[in-house]
Write an enzyme that holds these catalytic residues in place. Structure first.
Site, PDB file in Angstrom:
ATOM      1  N   LYS A 103       5.180  18.653  13.979  1.00  0.00           N
ATOM      2  CA  LYS A 103       5.140  20.072  14.350  1.00  0.00           C
ATOM      3  C   LYS A 103       5.778  20.304  15.718  1.00  0.00           C
ATOM      4  O   LYS A 103       6.612  21.184  15.888  1.00  0.00           O
ATOM      5  CB  LYS A 103       3.695  20.608  14.365  1.00  0.00           C
ATOM      6  CG  LYS A 103       2.965  20.481  13.048  1.00  0.00           C
ATOM      7  CD  LYS A 103       1.555  21.042  13.117  1.00  0.00           C
ATOM      8  CE  LYS A 103       0.655  20.365  14.119  1.00  0.00           C
ATOM      9  NZ  LYS A 103       0.335  18.948  13.819  1.00  0.00           N
TER      10      LYS A 103
ATOM     11  N   ARG B  93      -6.051  26.749  13.240  1.00  0.00           N
ATOM     12  CA  ARG B  93      -6.438  25.450  12.702  1.00  0.00           C
ATOM     13  C   ARG B  93      -7.768  25.521  11.960  1.00  0.00           C
ATOM     14  O   ARG B  93      -8.251  24.491  11.495  1.00  0.00           O
ATOM     15  CB  ARG B  93      -6.626  24.505  13.876  1.00  0.00           C
ATOM     16  CG  ARG B  93      -5.730  23.282  13.821  1.00  0.00           C
ATOM     17  CD  ARG B  93      -5.790  22.739  15.192  1.00  0.00           C
ATOM     18  NE  ARG B  93      -5.523  21.380  15.355  1.00  0.00           N
ATOM     19  CZ  ARG B  93      -4.459  20.963  16.040  1.00  0.00           C
ATOM     20  NH1 ARG B  93      -3.545  21.787  16.452  1.00  0.00           N
ATOM     21  NH2 ARG B  93      -4.324  19.710  16.285  1.00  0.00           N
TER      22      ARG B  93
ATOM     23  N   ARG C 110       4.409   7.181  19.539  1.00  0.00           N
ATOM     24  CA  ARG C 110       4.868   8.407  20.207  1.00  0.00           C
ATOM     25  C   ARG C 110       4.821   8.275  21.740  1.00  0.00           C
ATOM     26  O   ARG C 110       3.875   7.748  22.307  1.00  0.00           O
ATOM     27  CB  ARG C 110       3.989   9.587  19.791  1.00  0.00           C
ATOM     28  CG  ARG C 110       4.253  10.830  20.655  1.00  0.00           C
ATOM     29  CD  ARG C 110       3.700  12.080  20.077  1.00  0.00           C
ATOM     30  NE  ARG C 110       2.256  12.070  19.937  1.00  0.00           N
ATOM     31  CZ  ARG C 110       1.576  13.030  19.346  1.00  0.00           C
ATOM     32  NH1 ARG C 110       2.211  14.058  18.823  1.00  0.00           N
ATOM     33  NH2 ARG C 110       0.270  12.958  19.254  1.00  0.00           N
TER      34      ARG C 110
ATOM     35  N   ARG D 296      -0.195   9.542  24.808  1.00  0.00           N
ATOM     36  CA  ARG D 296      -1.353  10.432  24.862  1.00  0.00           C
ATOM     37  C   ARG D 296      -2.651   9.663  24.645  1.00  0.00           C
ATOM     38  O   ARG D 296      -2.720   8.786  23.794  1.00  0.00           O
ATOM     39  CB  ARG D 296      -1.199  11.533  23.793  1.00  0.00           C
ATOM     40  CG  ARG D 296      -0.498  12.756  24.327  1.00  0.00           C
ATOM     41  CD  ARG D 296      -0.101  13.750  23.250  1.00  0.00           C
ATOM     42  NE  ARG D 296      -1.150  14.108  22.298  1.00  0.00           N
ATOM     43  CZ  ARG D 296      -0.989  15.001  21.334  1.00  0.00           C
ATOM     44  NH1 ARG D 296       0.182  15.628  21.212  1.00  0.00           N
ATOM     45  NH2 ARG D 296      -1.955  15.281  20.498  1.00  0.00           N
TER      46      ARG D 296
ATOM     47  N   ARG E 290      -8.952  12.442  14.263  1.00  0.00           N
ATOM     48  CA  ARG E 290      -8.129  13.669  14.195  1.00  0.00           C
ATOM     49  C   ARG E 290      -7.689  13.935  12.763  1.00  0.00           C
ATOM     50  O   ARG E 290      -7.649  15.085  12.325  1.00  0.00           O
ATOM     51  CB  ARG E 290      -6.917  13.535  15.113  1.00  0.00           C
ATOM     52  CG  ARG E 290      -7.271  13.739  16.580  1.00  0.00           C
ATOM     53  CD  ARG E 290      -6.198  13.222  17.507  1.00  0.00           C
ATOM     54  NE  ARG E 290      -4.927  13.868  17.325  1.00  0.00           N
ATOM     55  CZ  ARG E 290      -3.758  13.337  17.694  1.00  0.00           C
ATOM     56  NH1 ARG E 290      -3.728  12.158  18.275  1.00  0.00           N
ATOM     57  NH2 ARG E 290      -2.647  13.985  17.502  1.00  0.00           N
TER      58      ARG E 290
HETATM   59  P1  AP5 Z   1       5.059  15.246  16.754  1.00  0.00           P
HETATM   60  O1  AP5 Z   1       6.159  16.226  16.638  1.00  0.00           O
HETATM   61  O2  AP5 Z   1       4.516  14.954  18.120  1.00  0.00           O
HETATM   62  O3  AP5 Z   1       3.880  15.636  15.739  1.00  0.00           O
HETATM   63  P2  AP5 Z   1       2.822  16.807  15.790  1.00  0.00           P
HETATM   64  O4  AP5 Z   1       2.651  17.301  14.391  1.00  0.00           O
HETATM   65  O5  AP5 Z   1       3.158  17.813  16.834  1.00  0.00           O
HETATM   66  O6  AP5 Z   1       1.546  15.952  16.205  1.00  0.00           O
HETATM   67  P3  AP5 Z   1       0.412  16.251  17.253  1.00  0.00           P
HETATM   68  O7  AP5 Z   1      -0.381  14.966  17.360  1.00  0.00           O
HETATM   69  O8  AP5 Z   1       0.919  16.804  18.551  1.00  0.00           O
HETATM   70  O9  AP5 Z   1      -0.403  17.304  16.536  1.00  0.00           O
HETATM   71  P4  AP5 Z   1      -1.851  17.563  16.679  1.00  0.00           P
HETATM   72  O10 AP5 Z   1      -1.943  18.723  15.792  1.00  0.00           O
HETATM   73  O11 AP5 Z   1      -2.809  16.485  16.382  1.00  0.00           O
HETATM   74  O12 AP5 Z   1      -2.040  17.701  18.283  1.00  0.00           O
HETATM   75  P5  AP5 Z   1      -2.121  18.954  19.219  1.00  0.00           P
HETATM   76  O13 AP5 Z   1      -1.398  18.626  20.446  1.00  0.00           O
HETATM   77  O14 AP5 Z   1      -1.793  20.204  18.490  1.00  0.00           O
HETATM   78  O15 AP5 Z   1       5.557  13.887  16.066  1.00  0.00           O
HETATM   79  C1  AP5 Z   1       4.751  12.720  16.073  1.00  0.00           C
HETATM   80  C2  AP5 Z   1       5.647  11.483  16.286  1.00  0.00           C
HETATM   81  O16 AP5 Z   1       6.494  11.330  15.139  1.00  0.00           O
HETATM   82  C3  AP5 Z   1       6.588  11.592  17.490  1.00  0.00           C
HETATM   83  O17 AP5 Z   1       6.685  10.337  18.090  1.00  0.00           O
HETATM   84  C4  AP5 Z   1       7.949  12.013  16.890  1.00  0.00           C
HETATM   85  O18 AP5 Z   1       9.056  11.534  17.633  1.00  0.00           O
HETATM   86  C5  AP5 Z   1       7.882  11.367  15.509  1.00  0.00           C
HETATM   87  N1  AP5 Z   1       8.565  12.157  14.467  1.00  0.00           N
HETATM   88  C6  AP5 Z   1       8.514  13.509  14.297  1.00  0.00           C
HETATM   89  N2  AP5 Z   1       9.214  13.878  13.205  1.00  0.00           N
HETATM   90  C7  AP5 Z   1       9.706  12.717  12.652  1.00  0.00           C
HETATM   91  C8  AP5 Z   1      10.503  12.448  11.502  1.00  0.00           C
HETATM   92  N3  AP5 Z   1      10.931  13.415  10.692  1.00  0.00           N
HETATM   93  N4  AP5 Z   1      10.809  11.143  11.241  1.00  0.00           N
HETATM   94  C9  AP5 Z   1      10.381  10.135  12.064  1.00  0.00           C
HETATM   95  N5  AP5 Z   1       9.625  10.341  13.167  1.00  0.00           N
HETATM   96  C10 AP5 Z   1       9.283  11.630  13.463  1.00  0.00           C
HETATM   97  O19 AP5 Z   1      -3.683  19.007  19.515  1.00  0.00           O
HETATM   98  C11 AP5 Z   1      -4.326  18.040  20.318  1.00  0.00           C
HETATM   99  C12 AP5 Z   1      -5.800  18.394  20.442  1.00  0.00           C
HETATM  100  O20 AP5 Z   1      -5.951  19.680  21.080  1.00  0.00           O
HETATM  101  C13 AP5 Z   1      -6.572  18.538  19.129  1.00  0.00           C
HETATM  102  O21 AP5 Z   1      -7.032  17.286  18.656  1.00  0.00           O
HETATM  103  C14 AP5 Z   1      -7.718  19.466  19.553  1.00  0.00           C
HETATM  104  O22 AP5 Z   1      -8.713  18.756  20.264  1.00  0.00           O
HETATM  105  C15 AP5 Z   1      -7.020  20.416  20.503  1.00  0.00           C
HETATM  106  N6  AP5 Z   1      -6.483  21.599  19.800  1.00  0.00           N
HETATM  107  C16 AP5 Z   1      -5.173  21.957  19.687  1.00  0.00           C
HETATM  108  N7  AP5 Z   1      -5.043  23.092  18.984  1.00  0.00           N
HETATM  109  C17 AP5 Z   1      -6.294  23.464  18.626  1.00  0.00           C
HETATM  110  C18 AP5 Z   1      -6.822  24.546  17.853  1.00  0.00           C
HETATM  111  N8  AP5 Z   1      -6.032  25.476  17.309  1.00  0.00           N
HETATM  112  N9  AP5 Z   1      -8.157  24.621  17.680  1.00  0.00           N
HETATM  113  C19 AP5 Z   1      -8.981  23.705  18.239  1.00  0.00           C
HETATM  114  N10 AP5 Z   1      -8.550  22.642  18.967  1.00  0.00           N
HETATM  115  C20 AP5 Z   1      -7.226  22.533  19.157  1.00  0.00           C
END
Ligand code: AP5
Length: 222
Positions: A19, A94, A133, A166, A177
Site C-alpha cells: 500500500k 481499517r 523492508r 520498523r 498484525r
Molecule cells: P509496503 O508498501 O511498505 O506495504 P504496506 O502495505 O504499506 O505495509 P505496512 O506494513 O506499512 O502496512 P500496515 O498496514 O501494516 O502498516 P501501517 O503503517 O499502515 O511494502 C512492504 C515491503 O514489500 C516493502 O519492503 C516493499 O519494498 C516491498 N514491496 C512492495 N510491493 C512489492 C511488490 N510488488 N513486489 C515485491 N516487493 C514489494 O500501520 C502501522 C500501525 O499503525 C498499525 O499496526 C496500527 O497499530 C496503526 N494504524 C495505522 N492505521 C490505523 C488505523 N486506520 N486504525 C488503527 N490503527 C492504525
C-alpha cells in the site's frame, strides 16, 4: 453548473501488500496528497507528542489504535486545505466504524469515494516482504533488501536520509498484525464490494505492474 465533487481513493490490503509503496507513486502521478495513518502515527511517535504516546502501546503490539483516536486524527488531516480536491488514503479506514466515519467526513467535505483498490497478496509473501523492508527516517520512503533495494545500502535514494527497520516488523508483531488484519479489516472487502467500489489488484506482481493496474482501475472510474 454541476457541483464539483472531490474524489478520494481508499487503498485496502494486508500489512506488507504494498500500500505504502504504491501510494507514494500513485499520489505523485495523480497530484493527490498521500494520507497514511501509519506514517502520521510514526511521525507523532518520533516527535513524542501526546498522540504518539497514546498510539505507541498499540503499535508495538501490532494492534489497531482505538477508533476514536484514529478517526479524530484523520478528520483533522482531511480538513486541511490540501485535501479539499481529494486524497489517496493508505491504511484508513481499517474497521467498519472507521469506514462509517469516513463517509460522514466526506459528506461534510462534499466528496465521495471514487474507488477502493484492494491489493491482494498471499500471507507467506507478506512475511517475506515485511522482514526485508527498510524505511526512510525522514519521509517514510519504502525499500526492500531483495525486491526494491536502494542504490546505496542504508541510504534513501530520494532524500539521502538513513534507512531503518520498523519495530513492528519483528516476526512476532508481524504475525499479530496479520491476525488483526483478518479479524478487523478484512470485513471491509465485502463492505466495499457490496457498495460497488472494490477493485481487486494482484499485488504479487512486480511493483511497476501493480502501479499500472492501479492507475488503470482509478482512471476507469474518473
Ligand atoms: P509496503 O508498501 O511498505 O506495504 P504496506 O502495505 O504499506 O505495509 P505496512 O506494513 O506499512 O502496512 P500496515 O498496514 O501494516 O502498516 P501501517 O503503517 O499502515 O511494502 C512492504 C515491503 O514489500 C516493502 O519492503 C516493499 O519494498 C516491498 N514491496 C512492495 N510491493 C512489492 C511488490 N510488488 N513486489 C515485491 N516487493 C514489494 O500501520 C502501522 C500501525 O499503525 C498499525 O499496526 C496500527 O497499530 C496503526 N494504524 C495505522 N492505521 C490505523 C488505523 N486506520 N486504525 C488503527 N490503527 C492504525
Amino acid at each position: 453548473m454541476d457541483q464539483v465533487v472531490a474524489d478520494y481513493i481508499v487503498l485496502l490490503g494486508p500489512p506488507g501488500a504494498g500500500k505504502g509503496t504504491q501510494a507514494q507513486i500513485v499520489a505523485r502521478t495523480l497530484g493527490l496528497p498521500h494520507i497514511s495513518s501509519g506514517d502520521i502515527f510514526r511521525e507523532n511517535l518520533q516527535n513524542q507528542t501526546p498522540l504518539g504516546q497514546q498510539a505507541k502501546v498499540f503499535m508495538e503490539r501490532g494492534e489497531l489504535v482505538p477508533d476514536e483516536i484514529t478517526i479524530a486524527m484523520i478528520r483533522e488531516r482531511l480538513l486541511r486545505p490540501d485535501c479539499a480536491q481529494g486524497a489517496l488514503l493508505d491504511g484508513f479506514p481499517r474497521t467498519p466504524p472507521q469506514a462509517k466515519a469516513l463517509e460522514q467526513m466526506l459528506a461534510e467535505l462534499g466528496g465521495r469515494i471514487l474507488v477502493v483498490p484492494f491489493i491482494s497478496v498471499a500471507e507467506q509473501v507478506l512475511i517475506e516482504r515485511l522482514s526485508g523492508r527498510w524505511t526512510c527516517r525522514a519521509q517514510g520512503h519504502v525499500y526492500h533488501e531483495k525486491f526494491n533495494p536502494p542504490k546505496q545500502s542504508g541510504v534513501c535514494d530520494v532524500d539521502g536520509s538513513e534507512l531503518y527497520q520498523r519495530e513492528d516488523d519483528k516476526a512476532e508483531t508481524v504475525a499479530n498484525r496479520i491476525r488483526v488484519y483478518f479479524a478487523q479489516t478484512a470485513p471491509l472487502i465485502d463492505y466495499y464490494r457490496q457498495a460497488g467500489l472494490l477493485v481487486e489488484i494482484d499485488g504479487a506482481q512486480p511493483i511497476e505492474k501493480v502501479t499500472a493496474d492501479l492507475l488503470e482501475a482509478i482512471r476507469a472510474r474518473q
